[in-house]
Scaffold this motif. Structure first.
Motif, PDB file in Angstrom:
ATOM      1  N   THR A   1       2.975   7.526  -5.865  1.00  0.00           N
ATOM      2  CA  THR A   1       2.059   7.082  -4.651  1.00  0.00           C
ATOM      3  C   THR A   1       1.121   6.868  -4.634  1.00  0.00           C
ATOM      4  O   THR A   1       0.467   6.439  -6.284  1.00  0.00           O
ATOM      5  CB  THR A   1       1.194   9.043  -5.001  1.00  0.00           C
ATOM      6  OG1 THR A   1       1.067   8.795  -6.539  1.00  0.00           O
ATOM      7  CG2 THR A   1       3.046  10.251  -5.526  1.00  0.00           C
ATOM      8  N   LEU A   2       0.347   6.659  -3.934  1.00  0.00           N
ATOM      9  CA  LEU A   2      -1.177   5.792  -3.459  1.00  0.00           C
ATOM     10  C   LEU A   2      -1.560   7.231  -2.595  1.00  0.00           C
ATOM     11  O   LEU A   2      -1.847   7.643  -1.420  1.00  0.00           O
ATOM     12  CB  LEU A   2      -1.124   4.638  -2.738  1.00  0.00           C
ATOM     13  CG  LEU A   2      -0.708   3.829  -2.660  1.00  0.00           C
ATOM     14  CD1 LEU A   2      -0.529   2.341  -2.396  1.00  0.00           C
ATOM     15  CD2 LEU A   2      -1.198   2.895  -4.044  1.00  0.00           C
ATOM     16  N   ARG A   3      -3.100   7.421  -3.273  1.00  0.00           N
ATOM     17  CA  ARG A   3      -4.175   8.580  -2.874  1.00  0.00           C
ATOM     18  C   ARG A   3      -5.144   7.813  -2.582  1.00  0.00           C
ATOM     19  O   ARG A   3      -6.236   7.633  -3.631  1.00  0.00           O
ATOM     20  CB  ARG A   3      -3.820   9.671  -3.418  1.00  0.00           C
ATOM     21  CG  ARG A   3      -5.174  10.682  -2.284  1.00  0.00           C
ATOM     22  CD  ARG A   3      -4.143  12.122  -2.816  1.00  0.00           C
ATOM     23  NE  ARG A   3      -2.970  12.663  -2.416  1.00  0.00           N
ATOM     24  CZ  ARG A   3      -2.885  12.761  -0.999  1.00  0.00           C
ATOM     25  NH1 ARG A   3      -4.114  12.899  -0.553  1.00  0.00           N
ATOM     26  NH2 ARG A   3      -1.307  13.499  -0.383  1.00  0.00           N
ATOM     27  N   GLN A   4      -6.390   7.788  -1.792  1.00  0.00           N
ATOM     28  CA  GLN A   4      -7.890   7.918  -1.584  1.00  0.00           C
ATOM     29  C   GLN A   4      -8.550   8.640  -2.029  1.00  0.00           C
ATOM     30  O   GLN A   4      -7.905  10.045  -1.708  1.00  0.00           O
ATOM     31  CB  GLN A   4      -8.016   7.954  -0.391  1.00  0.00           C
ATOM     32  CG  GLN A   4      -9.340   7.343  -0.349  1.00  0.00           C
ATOM     33  CD  GLN A   4     -10.340   6.520   1.665  1.00  0.00           C
ATOM     34  OE1 GLN A   4     -10.126   7.560   2.064  1.00  0.00           O
ATOM     35  NE2 GLN A   4     -10.895   5.630   2.169  1.00  0.00           N
TER      36      GLN A   4
ATOM     37  N   LEU B   1      -0.420  -4.842  -5.763  1.00  0.00           N
ATOM     38  CA  LEU B   1      -1.513  -3.850  -4.627  1.00  0.00           C
ATOM     39  C   LEU B   1      -2.235  -5.576  -3.772  1.00  0.00           C
ATOM     40  O   LEU B   1      -2.414  -6.332  -4.343  1.00  0.00           O
ATOM     41  CB  LEU B   1      -2.477  -3.036  -4.821  1.00  0.00           C
ATOM     42  CG  LEU B   1      -2.035  -1.923  -5.152  1.00  0.00           C
ATOM     43  CD1 LEU B   1      -3.206  -1.286  -5.380  1.00  0.00           C
ATOM     44  CD2 LEU B   1      -1.452  -1.226  -4.282  1.00  0.00           C
TER      45      LEU B   1
ATOM     46  N   LEU C   1      -1.562   1.148   3.241  1.00  0.00           N
ATOM     47  CA  LEU C   1      -2.484   1.651   2.909  1.00  0.00           C
ATOM     48  C   LEU C   1      -3.724   1.802   3.458  1.00  0.00           C
ATOM     49  O   LEU C   1      -4.996   0.295   3.201  1.00  0.00           O
ATOM     50  CB  LEU C   1      -2.829   2.623   1.409  1.00  0.00           C
ATOM     51  CG  LEU C   1      -3.425   4.079   1.689  1.00  0.00           C
ATOM     52  CD1 LEU C   1      -2.618   4.605   2.414  1.00  0.00           C
ATOM     53  CD2 LEU C   1      -4.030   3.740   0.180  1.00  0.00           C
TER      54      LEU C   1
ATOM     55  N   LEU D   1       0.888  -2.602  -0.913  1.00  0.00           N
ATOM     56  CA  LEU D   1       1.855  -1.939  -2.685  1.00  0.00           C
ATOM     57  C   LEU D   1       2.940  -3.112  -1.370  1.00  0.00           C
ATOM     58  O   LEU D   1       4.029  -3.292  -1.079  1.00  0.00           O
ATOM     59  CB  LEU D   1       2.512  -0.746  -2.361  1.00  0.00           C
ATOM     60  CG  LEU D   1       2.763  -0.560  -3.743  1.00  0.00           C
ATOM     61  CD1 LEU D   1       1.826  -0.451  -4.512  1.00  0.00           C
ATOM     62  CD2 LEU D   1       3.917   0.577  -3.315  1.00  0.00           C
TER      63      LEU D   1
ATOM     64  N   GLY E   1      -2.937   9.718   1.562  1.00  0.00           N
ATOM     65  CA  GLY E   1      -2.540   9.397   0.240  1.00  0.00           C
ATOM     66  C   GLY E   1      -0.575   9.063   0.644  1.00  0.00           C
ATOM     67  O   GLY E   1      -0.213   9.381   2.124  1.00  0.00           O
TER      68      GLY E   1
ATOM     69  N   LEU F   1      -9.504   4.600  -5.137  1.00  0.00           N
ATOM     70  CA  LEU F   1      -7.863   4.551  -4.566  1.00  0.00           C
ATOM     71  C   LEU F   1      -6.945   4.939  -6.628  1.00  0.00           C
ATOM     72  O   LEU F   1      -7.573   3.931  -7.111  1.00  0.00           O
ATOM     73  CB  LEU F   1      -7.924   3.426  -4.864  1.00  0.00           C
ATOM     74  CG  LEU F   1      -5.625   3.215  -4.212  1.00  0.00           C
ATOM     75  CD1 LEU F   1      -5.878   3.705  -2.810  1.00  0.00           C
ATOM     76  CD2 LEU F   1      -5.447   1.569  -3.783  1.00  0.00           C
ATOM     77  N   ARG F   2      -6.156   6.230  -6.449  1.00  0.00           N
ATOM     78  CA  ARG F   2      -5.430   6.178  -7.022  1.00  0.00           C
ATOM     79  C   ARG F   2      -3.897   6.231  -7.070  1.00  0.00           C
ATOM     80  O   ARG F   2      -3.422   6.310  -6.075  1.00  0.00           O
ATOM     81  CB  ARG F   2      -5.525   7.563  -7.336  1.00  0.00           C
ATOM     82  CG  ARG F   2      -4.613   8.041  -8.705  1.00  0.00           C
ATOM     83  CD  ARG F   2      -5.050   9.847  -9.052  1.00  0.00           C
ATOM     84  NE  ARG F   2      -4.579  10.570  -8.177  1.00  0.00           N
ATOM     85  CZ  ARG F   2      -4.086  11.437  -7.895  1.00  0.00           C
ATOM     86  NH1 ARG F   2      -5.028  12.281  -8.240  1.00  0.00           N
ATOM     87  NH2 ARG F   2      -3.015  12.279  -6.932  1.00  0.00           N
ATOM     88  N   MET F   3      -3.359   5.465  -8.307  1.00  0.00           N
ATOM     89  CA  MET F   3      -1.838   4.894  -8.513  1.00  0.00           C
ATOM     90  C   MET F   3      -1.363   5.588  -9.079  1.00  0.00           C
ATOM     91  O   MET F   3      -1.950   5.864 -10.956  1.00  0.00           O
ATOM     92  CB  MET F   3      -1.960   3.839  -8.351  1.00  0.00           C
ATOM     93  CG  MET F   3      -0.224   3.082  -7.974  1.00  0.00           C
ATOM     94  SD  MET F   3       0.089   1.072  -7.568  1.00  0.00           S
ATOM     95  CE  MET F   3      -0.856   0.834  -9.459  1.00  0.00           C
TER      96      MET F   3
END
Length: 256
Positions: free
Chosen positions: A119-122, A150, A103, A109, A93, A136-138
């Motif tokens: 923020t970006l997080r797997q 994206l 990412l 992005l 992330g 994938l959470r944004m």
């Protein structure tokens, strides 16, 4: 660290099983003192066995890392789940994400914010319905820009043998905190030109799927170089979007 069972371990395991079978058969004739001692040992063993079974059930219920499995239309000649939904990232992330931040090696992005609060997080998918190992959470907090997207680079195999008679399908699973419009734009570079087809994701339908029909494009089949997808988010301020899965497939359209 994995445990490797040797031949001696296997013999010890068989001996322990035999010992407990004998204990069960003898339980009716034991003294109360013996029975109390065996019950104490059995409870200790049961605790560890229940812990092992619980961990095993949880892990084995998760989608398998690296999985390419997902439903595909009849006649599919190419299919793909991007690595970010398939394999764990070395850096899972990022926060205060700047424009053009990558990412993984396929996803980038883009935005025009002066001050990034993104923020970006797997995530590891854990739901029974999930086929993709990861999501994938944004998260978007304050947003002072005019666009957010994206960009996903499609692999070379996506354009090998690509013809105007092809349909390219994109399926996704989306979770949102608030209503949001998301558009998918397919870009195909051929020679000096780039063909673009835009579709809005039907987020209120049970199956979130769009198809790009190349029959209506001016694609030069002999000069195709590469392709990519833009996922465009409208008015994303103060929102959270989770893409639980993202898959692509390609098939020739039916001949009439």
């Amino acid at each position: 660290m994995g445990l490797k069972r040797s031949g001696l371990d296997w013999l010890a395991h068989r001996r322990d099983l035999r010992r407990w079978r004998q204990t069960v058969r003898a339980a009716t004739s034991m003294t109360l003192e013996q029975l109390r001692a065996e019950r104490s040992e059995a409870r200790k063993l049961r605790y560890h066995l229940n812990e092992l079974i619980s961990h095993a059930d949880n892990r084995l219920a998760l989608p398998i890392i690296g999985s390419h499995a997902f439903p595909k239309p009849h006649g599919t000649d190419w299919s793909w789940r991007p690595a970010i939904w398939r394999e764990p990232l070395a850096v899972p992330g990022r926060s205060s994400v700047l424009s053009k931040t990558q990412l993984g090696h396929e996803l980038t992005l883009f935005h025009d914010c002066q001050h990034s609060e993104l923020t970006l997080r797997q995530l590891r998918n854990t739901r029974e319905a999930d086929l993709a190992p990861f999501g994938l959470r944004m998260d978007v907090f304050s947003f002072d820009g005019s666009f957010l997207s994206l960009v996903l680079d499609l692999p070379e195999a996506a354009v090998q043998g690509l013809k105007q008679r092809h349909l390219i399908r994109m399926d996704t699973i989306v979770e949102m905190e608030k209503p949001l419009e998301i558009f998918a734009r397919l870009n195909i570079k051929h020679g000096p030109n780039t063909e673009q087809i835009v579709r809005e994701l039907p987020l209120h339908e049970e199956e979130i799927m769009v198809e790009f029909d190349l029959a209506y494009s001016k694609l030069n089949e002999k000069r195709i170089e590469r392709a990519w997808i833009d996922l465009i988010f409208e008015n994303p301020q103060m929102s959270q979007v989770i893409l639980r899965d993202l898959t692509f497939s390609r098939r020739p359209r039916a001949e009439f």
